[in-house]
Design an enzyme around this catalytic site. Structure first.
Site, PDB file in Angstrom:
ATOM      1  N   CYS A  10      36.304  38.570  37.393  1.00  0.00           N
ATOM      2  CA  CYS A  10      36.811  38.300  38.670  1.00  0.00           C
ATOM      3  C   CYS A  10      36.370  39.442  39.837  1.00  0.00           C
ATOM      4  O   CYS A  10      35.331  40.217  39.185  1.00  0.00           O
ATOM      5  CB  CYS A  10      38.359  38.259  38.995  1.00  0.00           C
ATOM      6  SG  CYS A  10      39.397  40.086  38.570  1.00  0.00           S
ATOM      7  N   ASN A  13      38.873  43.236  38.837  1.00  0.00           N
ATOM      8  CA  ASN A  13      39.575  43.476  37.566  1.00  0.00           C
ATOM      9  C   ASN A  13      40.838  43.969  37.667  1.00  0.00           C
ATOM     10  O   ASN A  13      41.206  44.657  36.877  1.00  0.00           O
ATOM     11  CB  ASN A  13      38.597  44.038  36.914  1.00  0.00           C
ATOM     12  CG  ASN A  13      38.797  44.072  35.072  1.00  0.00           C
ATOM     13  OD1 ASN A  13      38.495  45.086  34.761  1.00  0.00           O
ATOM     14  ND2 ASN A  13      39.258  43.017  34.549  1.00  0.00           N
ATOM     15  N   CYS A  15      43.573  41.870  39.038  1.00  0.00           N
ATOM     16  CA  CYS A  15      44.633  40.495  39.216  1.00  0.00           C
ATOM     17  C   CYS A  15      44.480  39.527  38.471  1.00  0.00           C
ATOM     18  O   CYS A  15      44.860  39.495  37.397  1.00  0.00           O
ATOM     19  CB  CYS A  15      44.659  40.435  40.800  1.00  0.00           C
ATOM     20  SG  CYS A  15      45.311  41.717  41.855  1.00  0.00           S
ATOM     21  N   ARG A  16      43.271  38.716  38.948  1.00  0.00           N
ATOM     22  CA  ARG A  16      43.111  37.605  38.089  1.00  0.00           C
ATOM     23  C   ARG A  16      42.319  37.772  36.858  1.00  0.00           C
ATOM     24  O   ARG A  16      43.117  37.222  35.629  1.00  0.00           O
ATOM     25  CB  ARG A  16      42.272  36.503  38.595  1.00  0.00           C
ATOM     26  CG  ARG A  16      42.710  36.194  40.171  1.00  0.00           C
ATOM     27  CD  ARG A  16      42.001  35.598  41.029  1.00  0.00           C
ATOM     28  NE  ARG A  16      40.850  36.620  41.423  1.00  0.00           N
ATOM     29  CZ  ARG A  16      39.531  36.383  42.470  1.00  0.00           C
ATOM     30  NH1 ARG A  16      39.598  34.995  42.576  1.00  0.00           N
ATOM     31  NH2 ARG A  16      38.913  37.484  42.711  1.00  0.00           N
ATOM     32  N   SER A  17      41.666  38.529  36.338  1.00  0.00           N
ATOM     33  CA  SER A  17      40.808  38.715  35.111  1.00  0.00           C
ATOM     34  C   SER A  17      41.770  39.310  34.250  1.00  0.00           C
ATOM     35  O   SER A  17      41.946  38.853  32.966  1.00  0.00           O
ATOM     36  CB  SER A  17      39.270  39.137  35.135  1.00  0.00           C
ATOM     37  OG  SER A  17      39.315  40.371  35.888  1.00  0.00           O
ATOM     38  N   ASP A 127      42.170  34.326  44.966  1.00  0.00           N
ATOM     39  CA  ASP A 127      42.235  35.770  45.006  1.00  0.00           C
ATOM     40  C   ASP A 127      43.825  35.972  45.435  1.00  0.00           C
ATOM     41  O   ASP A 127      44.188  35.571  46.997  1.00  0.00           O
ATOM     42  CB  ASP A 127      41.159  36.255  45.585  1.00  0.00           C
ATOM     43  CG  ASP A 127      41.337  37.898  45.533  1.00  0.00           C
ATOM     44  OD1 ASP A 127      42.386  38.378  44.983  1.00  0.00           O
ATOM     45  OD2 ASP A 127      40.492  38.513  46.122  1.00  0.00           O
TER      46      ASP A 127
END
Ligand code: 4NP
Length: 156
Positions: A10, A13, A15-17, A127
């Protein structure tokens, strides 16, 4: 069977990934398939390098029994393109940025993570960093669906 190496990517690095890494790892452990995969995550940006995942990501994941502790943000590096088999972007911007910096011979490894969740109406994991509401819950729902699809492909 050889090991499949997967990198979730993401922007920050945090939150999402990290949620993708934690969710996929959780699923793999649940199925006892940890000998088949190597998993990591990284960001295209360097602002948060060395930091643990965002506390909202950690808390939302923990409510689902998914542990993000022990993760620390890092930036995508050139060796990643050679090393990993799947380099999975959370959104189109990540995909564009990865494609821009990847050596041409490895560009085919870069894919949108939500390709593995064809039943979802969305093609990007939004995001959640600046948003409020249920952004982290929603991101985890999408990440969970794609993780199941990805594991099915690897198992198959
Ligand atoms: P992520 O979220 O890409 O899912 O980790 C973000 C985290 C931090 C920032 C942007 C997105 N930031 O601009 O600091």
């Amino acid at each position: 069977m050889s090991i499949t190496k997967i990198l979730f990517v993401c922007l920050g690095n945090i939150c999402r990934s990290p949620m993708a890494e934690g969710t996929f790892r959780h699923l793999v452990l649940e199925k006892g398939l940890q000998h088949l995969v190597e998993i990591d995550s990284a960001g295209t940006g360097a602002w948060h390098v060395g930091e643990p995942p965002d506390h909202r990501a950690t808390a939302t994941a923990l409510l689902r029994g998914i542990d993000l502790s022990g993760q620390a943000a890092r930036k995508v590096k050139q060796q990643d393109f050679e090393h990993y088999d799947y380099i999975l972007a959370m959104d189109q911007e990540n995909h564009i940025n990865l494609t821009r910096i990847a050596p041409e011979e490895y560009r085919h490894k870069i894919r949108m993570f939500l390709e593995f969740a064809p039943d979802q109406s969305e093609t990007e994991v939004p995001d959640p960093y600046y948003g409020g509401g249920d952004g982290f819950e929603h991101a985890l729902d999408l990440v969970d669906a794609a993780s199941r699809g990805l594991l099915a492909e690897i198992e198959g």
